[in-house]
Design an enzyme around this catalytic site. Sequence first.
Site, PDB file in Angstrom:
ATOM      1  CG  PHE A 141      39.165  43.482  44.452  1.00  0.00           C
ATOM      2  CD1 PHE A 141      37.971  43.713  45.494  1.00  0.00           C
ATOM      3  CD2 PHE A 141      39.835  42.224  44.917  1.00  0.00           C
ATOM      4  CE1 PHE A 141      37.653  42.730  46.417  1.00  0.00           C
ATOM      5  CE2 PHE A 141      39.391  41.359  45.743  1.00  0.00           C
ATOM      6  CZ  PHE A 141      38.270  41.465  46.390  1.00  0.00           C
ATOM      7  CG  ASP A 226      47.191  43.027  44.107  1.00  0.00           C
ATOM      8  OD1 ASP A 226      47.434  42.025  44.036  1.00  0.00           O
ATOM      9  OD2 ASP A 226      46.198  43.594  44.860  1.00  0.00           O
ATOM     10  CE  LYS A 255      42.563  35.946  44.093  1.00  0.00           C
ATOM     11  NZ  LYS A 255      41.582  35.681  44.883  1.00  0.00           N
TER      12      LYS A 255
END
Length: 408
Positions: A141, A226, A255
């Site tokens: 994801f 990531d 984030k």
Amino acid sequence: MTATADEIRRAEASTAPNYRPLPVVLHEGHGAWLTDIEGRRYLDMLSGYGALNFGHTDPELLAVAHEQLDRLTLTSRAFHNDRSATFCAELAELAGMEMALPMNTGAEAVETTIKTARKWGYQVKGVPQDRAKIIVVDGNFHGRTVTIVSFSDDPRATAEFGPFTPGFVRVPFGDADALHSAIDDHTVAVLLEPIQGERGVILPPPGYLRTVRELCTAHDMLMMADEVQSGLGRTGRTFACEHAEVVPDIYVLGKALGGGILPVSAVVSRRDVLGVFRPGEHGSTFGGNPLACAVGTAVVRRLKTGEPQRRASELGAVLTSALSHLPASEVTEVRTIGLWAGVDLTTGDGRTVCEGLLKRGVLANAAHGRTIRLSPPLVVSEDDLRWGVEQLAKVLARQPGVAAPARL
């Protein structure tokens, strides 16, 4: 109807149905606790998928944001601003790299990483134009843009969104032999999450990340990690790759980099990698804006102290211990690293469990049906953390739900 029900009805009538939120309308947050519009309080065990590592309305980060708001918020990258150079330099230093390319969202940073790898492949590795390949892994994801979902194996992400972007080869996560077999002369990079958060905190097998690093070095490929969810203290280290004693060629960050205040992301790498870009080849109107850089710099400086990482490690041990007491008949597996956990349910539906937690004053999230994902803010207290897991145990034991007390 109650005020909450009215608010939910209005929101659902005017908002595109691409989310299915739990039936709560949140109004205020401090630290690890949130309050809804009717005054009920909830322990946040999700922290915005890790974007709120430092909790809600952190006073130090808010002070930085307020000070910057009063001075300058946006210039565009057509001009220098007095915040961006410091942010990029200090972020690069934190990652042991030389350059940072700031963007806004995690998906934008991943898109930037893909463009970086392809351009590096053509300019540096010498791959024929438009032939570059990037190896990705099952269960990934990385965001929801068309290019990113082009290499997803989640049908919810791909159904009726094609045609998709070519140039990706997907192999099983954790299978180094399959990755090795997928490499050819046109392979420019491997893109993966060191820990698959959205999938339910899936950890790689021992030695896997180190083998990926070795293969990338041997075959002149970029290892691109990531760490949008796993990075910046969540796992008890600054980066999840550190647990495997591995340094990738590129970190993808986001984030928590925005301190839970605004979206901030970045691609961080060496000069010989990010240096392939020339003016006009990539950019973002808001990427590297002064407000984002001011907050991002404050986040980086806090991480440099090591305190968030230490706290995540220590509280992670508490979380692991508490989760070990969940009803064995209701749980098939628990995976933890730092202050992050995936709890696989034996039967039932994760959404139903999260609804039960909501009634008990705990906010959590279901991942892929039968997995409960927990990622409380790193500022959560030990007592509150234990209390939150106790509520999960009671929900799994099917004890009647009750409204949560106001915990101060």
